[in-house]
Design a protein around this motif. Structure first.
Motif, PDB file in Angstrom:
ATOM      1  N   VAL A 233     -10.903  14.567 -27.526  1.00 38.45           N
ATOM      2  CA  VAL A 233     -12.324  14.563 -27.180  1.00 38.45           C
ATOM      3  C   VAL A 233     -12.825  15.986 -26.924  1.00 38.45           C
ATOM      4  CG1 VAL A 233     -14.013  13.794 -25.457  1.00 38.45           C
ATOM      5  CG2 VAL A 233     -12.214  12.231 -26.241  1.00 38.45           C
ATOM      6  N   ALA A 234     -13.977  16.293 -27.487  1.00 36.88           N
ATOM      7  CA  ALA A 234     -14.643  17.568 -27.212  1.00 36.88           C
ATOM      8  C   ALA A 234     -15.560  17.397 -26.009  1.00 36.88           C
ATOM      9  CB  ALA A 234     -15.458  18.010 -28.427  1.00 36.88           C
ATOM     10  N   GLU A 235     -15.582  18.392 -25.144  1.00 35.59           N
ATOM     11  CA  GLU A 235     -16.454  18.362 -23.974  1.00 35.59           C
ATOM     12  C   GLU A 235     -17.616  19.345 -24.085  1.00 35.59           C
ATOM     13  OE1 GLU A 235     -14.289  17.751 -20.088  1.00 35.59           O
ATOM     14  OE2 GLU A 235     -12.624  18.483 -21.321  1.00 35.59           O
ATOM     15  N   SER A 236     -17.701  20.070 -25.186  1.00 34.96           N
ATOM     16  CA  SER A 236     -18.764  21.052 -25.378  1.00 34.96           C
ATOM     17  C   SER A 236     -18.905  21.350 -26.865  1.00 34.96           C
ATOM     18  CB  SER A 236     -18.438  22.354 -24.633  1.00 34.96           C
ATOM     19  OG  SER A 236     -17.285  22.955 -25.213  1.00 34.96           O
ATOM     20  N   GLU A 237     -19.977  22.049 -27.218  1.00 40.62           N
ATOM     21  CA  GLU A 237     -20.145  22.455 -28.608  1.00 40.62           C
ATOM     22  C   GLU A 237     -19.075  23.457 -29.011  1.00 40.62           C
ATOM     23  OE1 GLU A 237     -21.970  21.119 -30.844  1.00 40.62           O
ATOM     24  OE2 GLU A 237     -22.891  19.735 -29.412  1.00 40.62           O
ATOM     25  N   SER A 238     -18.637  24.269 -28.061  1.00 39.56           N
ATOM     26  CA  SER A 238     -17.543  25.193 -28.351  1.00 39.56           C
ATOM     27  C   SER A 238     -16.279  24.428 -28.722  1.00 39.56           C
ATOM     28  CB  SER A 238     -17.279  26.083 -27.128  1.00 39.56           C
ATOM     29  OG  SER A 238     -16.164  26.917 -27.338  1.00 39.56           O
TER      30      SER A 238
ATOM     31  N   GLY B  59     -20.755  12.345 -31.852  1.00 38.46           N
ATOM     32  CA  GLY B  59     -20.895  11.671 -30.569  1.00 38.46           C
ATOM     33  C   GLY B  59     -21.116  10.180 -30.692  1.00 38.46           C
ATOM     34  N   ASP B  60     -21.915   9.770 -31.682  1.00 36.97           N
ATOM     35  CA  ASP B  60     -22.166   8.340 -31.858  1.00 36.97           C
ATOM     36  C   ASP B  60     -20.879   7.593 -32.197  1.00 36.97           C
ATOM     37  OD1 ASP B  60     -24.841   8.672 -31.315  1.00 36.97           O
ATOM     38  OD2 ASP B  60     -25.432   8.804 -33.431  1.00 36.97           O
ATOM     39  N   GLU B  61     -20.085   8.170 -33.102  1.00 35.60           N
ATOM     40  CA  GLU B  61     -18.836   7.517 -33.484  1.00 35.60           C
ATOM     41  C   GLU B  61     -17.833   7.540 -32.329  1.00 35.60           C
ATOM     42  OE1 GLU B  61     -15.943   5.536 -35.772  1.00 35.60           O
ATOM     43  OE2 GLU B  61     -18.135   5.677 -35.870  1.00 35.60           O
ATOM     44  N   LEU B  62     -17.838   8.619 -31.568  1.00 36.25           N
ATOM     45  CA  LEU B  62     -16.957   8.690 -30.401  1.00 36.25           C
ATOM     46  C   LEU B  62     -17.275   7.564 -29.433  1.00 36.25           C
ATOM     47  CD1 LEU B  62     -14.815  10.236 -28.703  1.00 36.25           C
ATOM     48  CD2 LEU B  62     -16.722  11.549 -27.729  1.00 36.25           C
ATOM     49  N   ARG B  63     -18.569   7.326 -29.159  1.00 37.00           N
ATOM     50  CA  ARG B  63     -18.948   6.278 -28.204  1.00 37.00           C
ATOM     51  C   ARG B  63     -18.767   4.883 -28.787  1.00 37.00           C
ATOM     52  NH1 ARG B  63     -20.817  10.451 -25.624  1.00 37.00           N
ATOM     53  NH2 ARG B  63     -21.971  11.329 -27.354  1.00 37.00           N
ATOM     54  N   ARG B  64     -18.783   4.768 -30.108  1.00 41.01           N
ATOM     55  CA  ARG B  64     -18.469   3.467 -30.703  1.00 41.01           C
ATOM     56  C   ARG B  64     -16.996   3.119 -30.469  1.00 41.01           C
ATOM     57  NH1 ARG B  64     -16.238   0.938 -34.796  1.00 41.01           N
ATOM     58  NH2 ARG B  64     -15.389   2.829 -35.744  1.00 41.01           N
ATOM     59  N   ARG B  65     -16.151   4.129 -30.571  1.00 40.75           N
ATOM     60  CA  ARG B  65     -14.719   3.900 -30.383  1.00 40.75           C
ATOM     61  C   ARG B  65     -14.319   3.874 -28.912  1.00 40.75           C
ATOM     62  NH1 ARG B  65     -11.387   6.938 -35.176  1.00 40.75           N
ATOM     63  NH2 ARG B  65     -12.920   6.654 -36.860  1.00 40.75           N
ATOM     64  N   ILE B  66     -14.999   4.671 -28.103  1.00 46.00           N
ATOM     65  CA  ILE B  66     -14.694   4.741 -26.665  1.00 46.00           C
ATOM     66  C   ILE B  66     -16.016   4.610 -25.912  1.00 46.00           C
ATOM     67  CG2 ILE B  66     -13.463   6.006 -24.869  1.00 46.00           C
ATOM     68  CD1 ILE B  66     -12.226   7.751 -27.033  1.00 46.00           C
ATOM     69  N   PRO B  67     -16.524   3.400 -25.731  1.00 49.39           N
ATOM     70  CA  PRO B  67     -17.854   3.222 -25.119  1.00 49.39           C
ATOM     71  C   PRO B  67     -17.991   3.830 -23.733  1.00 49.39           C
ATOM     72  CG  PRO B  67     -17.094   1.183 -26.149  1.00 49.39           C
ATOM     73  CD  PRO B  67     -15.934   2.128 -26.161  1.00 49.39           C
ATOM     74  N   SER B  68     -16.912   3.925 -22.984  1.00 43.20           N
ATOM     75  CA  SER B  68     -16.999   4.378 -21.596  1.00 43.20           C
ATOM     76  C   SER B  68     -16.866   5.885 -21.437  1.00 43.20           C
ATOM     77  CB  SER B  68     -15.910   3.693 -20.761  1.00 43.20           C
ATOM     78  OG  SER B  68     -14.635   3.892 -21.346  1.00 43.20           O
ATOM     79  N   VAL B  69     -16.742   6.639 -22.514  1.00 45.03           N
ATOM     80  CA  VAL B  69     -16.577   8.080 -22.391  1.00 45.03           C
ATOM     81  C   VAL B  69     -17.870   8.719 -21.890  1.00 45.03           C
ATOM     82  CG1 VAL B  69     -17.295   8.756 -24.734  1.00 45.03           C
ATOM     83  CG2 VAL B  69     -15.532  10.083 -23.540  1.00 45.03           C
TER      84      VAL B  69
ATOM     85  N   GLN C 218     -21.204  10.840 -21.301  1.00 43.42           N
ATOM     86  CA  GLN C 218     -22.281  11.089 -22.257  1.00 43.42           C
ATOM     87  C   GLN C 218     -22.344  12.535 -22.738  1.00 43.42           C
ATOM     88  OE1 GLN C 218     -24.504   8.849 -23.731  1.00 43.42           O
ATOM     89  NE2 GLN C 218     -22.972   7.432 -22.882  1.00 43.42           N
ATOM     90  N   HIS C 219     -21.789  13.466 -21.976  1.00 43.21           N
ATOM     91  CA  HIS C 219     -21.889  14.867 -22.381  1.00 43.21           C
ATOM     92  C   HIS C 219     -20.946  15.233 -23.523  1.00 43.21           C
ATOM     93  CE1 HIS C 219     -18.359  15.206 -19.675  1.00 43.21           C
ATOM     94  NE2 HIS C 219     -18.039  16.250 -20.430  1.00 43.21           N
ATOM     95  N   CYS C 220     -20.041  14.346 -23.885  1.00 45.83           N
ATOM     96  CA  CYS C 220     -19.056  14.653 -24.920  1.00 45.83           C
ATOM     97  C   CYS C 220     -19.682  14.536 -26.309  1.00 45.83           C
ATOM     98  CB  CYS C 220     -17.855  13.721 -24.806  1.00 45.83           C
ATOM     99  SG  CYS C 220     -16.964  13.883 -23.233  1.00 45.83           S
ATOM    100  N   PRO C 221     -19.701  15.615 -27.100  1.00 47.61           N
ATOM    101  CA  PRO C 221     -20.421  15.601 -28.371  1.00 47.61           C
ATOM    102  C   PRO C 221     -19.639  15.074 -29.568  1.00 47.61           C
ATOM    103  CG  PRO C 221     -19.633  17.813 -27.926  1.00 47.61           C
ATOM    104  CD  PRO C 221     -19.247  16.965 -26.735  1.00 47.61           C
TER     105      PRO C 221
ATOM    106  N   VAL D 105      -6.298   9.039 -25.677  1.00 47.99           N
ATOM    107  CA  VAL D 105      -7.297  10.102 -25.555  1.00 47.99           C
ATOM    108  C   VAL D 105      -6.648  11.387 -25.062  1.00 47.99           C
ATOM    109  CG1 VAL D 105      -9.372  10.855 -24.305  1.00 47.99           C
ATOM    110  CG2 VAL D 105      -9.197   8.506 -25.170  1.00 47.99           C
ATOM    111  N   GLY D 106      -7.003  12.486 -25.706  1.00 46.50           N
ATOM    112  CA  GLY D 106      -6.640  13.812 -25.233  1.00 46.50           C
ATOM    113  C   GLY D 106      -7.900  14.629 -25.069  1.00 46.50           C
ATOM    114  N   ALA D 107      -7.810  15.760 -24.410  1.00 46.70           N
ATOM    115  CA  ALA D 107      -8.943  16.669 -24.262  1.00 46.70           C
ATOM    116  C   ALA D 107      -8.686  17.900 -25.126  1.00 46.70           C
ATOM    117  CB  ALA D 107      -9.125  17.070 -22.803  1.00 46.70           C
ATOM    118  N   THR D 108      -9.756  18.587 -25.500  1.00 43.89           N
ATOM    119  CA  THR D 108      -9.638  19.740 -26.390  1.00 43.89           C
ATOM    120  C   THR D 108      -9.253  21.005 -25.643  1.00 43.89           C
ATOM    121  OG1 THR D 108     -11.276  18.792 -27.895  1.00 43.89           O
ATOM    122  CG2 THR D 108     -10.868  21.154 -28.091  1.00 43.89           C
TER     123      THR D 108
END
Length: 369
Positions: free
Chosen positions: A89-94, A119-129, A131-134, A237-240
């Motif tokens: 998961v990305a937490e920023s545009e960077s 972001g739309d596809e991310l929330r489709r796969r992980i609805p609870s993530v 909102q700031h994750c792009p 899920v992992g973080a970037t």
């Protein structure tokens, strides 16, 4: 002629080697100072992933992933393998820019198993993530397995094929003898035509006895498990930009892990958790899944892993002994690769060229001469 082989270390890599070598009819003895899977292979996060691999590891990870699809056929059970997919998961545009570069790099190398999602596809796969994750980077078919079940299944298959396991005894000496090795452990002496070093965080000690020291360090990856909660997550899920391995099991519990380390004492064979490190992982989780702040942690633990300076394992022949093979130093991401390590070791024992590229993992990379 039957070859007498002593494998030092009964983790996933030692057990995998034992399965493949005993299948070929060799006389295989496995020695472990604790028991199979005690320090790393049986107590890790259980990730089965190609996502995020170093380019040198990708061919091995791809081959191992194929073996995981038919694990039951080979060792008699599926080892809890669930191909639920993995997403970084990305937490920023960077972060998104970083992931885009990763996707482009892999494409240039001929791989397409990792791909960007918005972001739309991310929330489709992980609805609870949050909102700031792009967006993120996804790898379909990756997932997780049960570490202890996996090690146990490989060990049992090796034993069924004639391999002998000695647990609770530590190798104290190796000395050349009649073209092979005398291996002393627990007051007993074993003779080996070939020694296979799968000793994990203690593999460096074996290398020192063999006269080829390596810059191995022991680390203690920490893990937490939560109480059971309602299903909310399918993929791993992992973080970037932060260490994280986050997954929900079928029973509702959630595992939280990643790259945060505890305290390790290789002399006493112990690993301990650090509260500040656990808090760091918990903060990452709450940033991505705010509702997790109300979920209780019910258990924490740490394993003991062998970590190399370049984060790549040592796989291949000894630099100075023709009858020693190394497979250690998987740097806290070797669980999945256990499905292929034994095949590579058996090729080396049979003096065949491994079908997978292992030159980047040679122990010679740590020797200047």
């Amino acid at each position: 002629m039957t070859t007498r082989i002593v494998i030092v270390g009964a983790g996933i890599h030692g057990c995998s080697a034992a399965v493949h070598l005993s299948l070929l009819g060799h006389q295989v003895t496995v020695i472990d100072k604790a028991y199979a899977g005690r320090h790393a292979s049986g107590v890790n996060a259980g990730g089965v992933r190609r996502l995020g691999r170093h380019p040198a590891e990708i061919p091995l990870a791809m081959a191992a992933w194929k073996r995981w699809q038919t694990m039951h056929d080979f060792v008699g059970e599926d080892c809890g393998f669930r191909p639920v997919g993995q997403i970084k998961v990305a937490e920023s545009e960077s972060d998104m820019e970083h992931l885009a570069l990763r996707e482009k790099q892999l494409q240039s190398l001929g791989f397409d198993h990792e791909y960007l999602i918005d972001g739309d596809e991310l929330r489709r796969r992980i609805p609870s993530v949050a909102q700031h994750c792009p967006g993120g980077l996804a790898c379909d078919g990756d997932g997780y397995a049960n570490p202890y079940r996996t090690v146990t299944a490989w060990r049992r298959r090796a034993q069924q094929q004639g391999a002998t396991f000695y647990e609770g005894i530590e190798v104290t000496n190796l000395e050349p003898h009649r073209g092979g090795w005398n291996v002393d452990a627990g007051g007993q002496r074993f003779y080996a035509d070939i020694v296979v070093n799968c000793a994990g965080a203690w593999a460096g000690t074996l290398c020192e006895r063999l006269g080829e020291p390596v810059p191995l360090r022991a680390e203690a990856p920490m893990l937490m498990i939560t109480e059971r909660i309602s299903p909310f997550l399918q993929p791993v899920v992992g973080a970037t930009s932060r260490p994280l391995s986050f997954k929900q099991f079928e029973n509702g519990t959630v595992l939280i892990g990643g790259g945060v380390r505890g305290i390790v004492d290789t002399q006493r064979n112990l690993a301990e958790t650090r509260l500040d490190g656990l808090a760091e992982n918990a903060d990452t989780v709450v940033s991505l899944f705010p509702f997790m702040a109300q979920v209780r942690i019910v258990r924490t633990w740490a394993g003991v892993e062998a970590v190399m300076p370049d984060q790549l394992p040592v796989i291949g022949h000894s630099a100075i002994h023709h009858n020693v093979i190394h497979a250690f130093g998987f740097s806290a991401h070797g669980f999945q690769l256990g499905a292929i390590t034994g095949e590579i070791v058996s090729d080396l024992v049979e003096q065949s060229e491994p079908s997978l590229p292992i030159a980047p993992f040679s122990i010679r990379r740590f020797h200047n001469d």
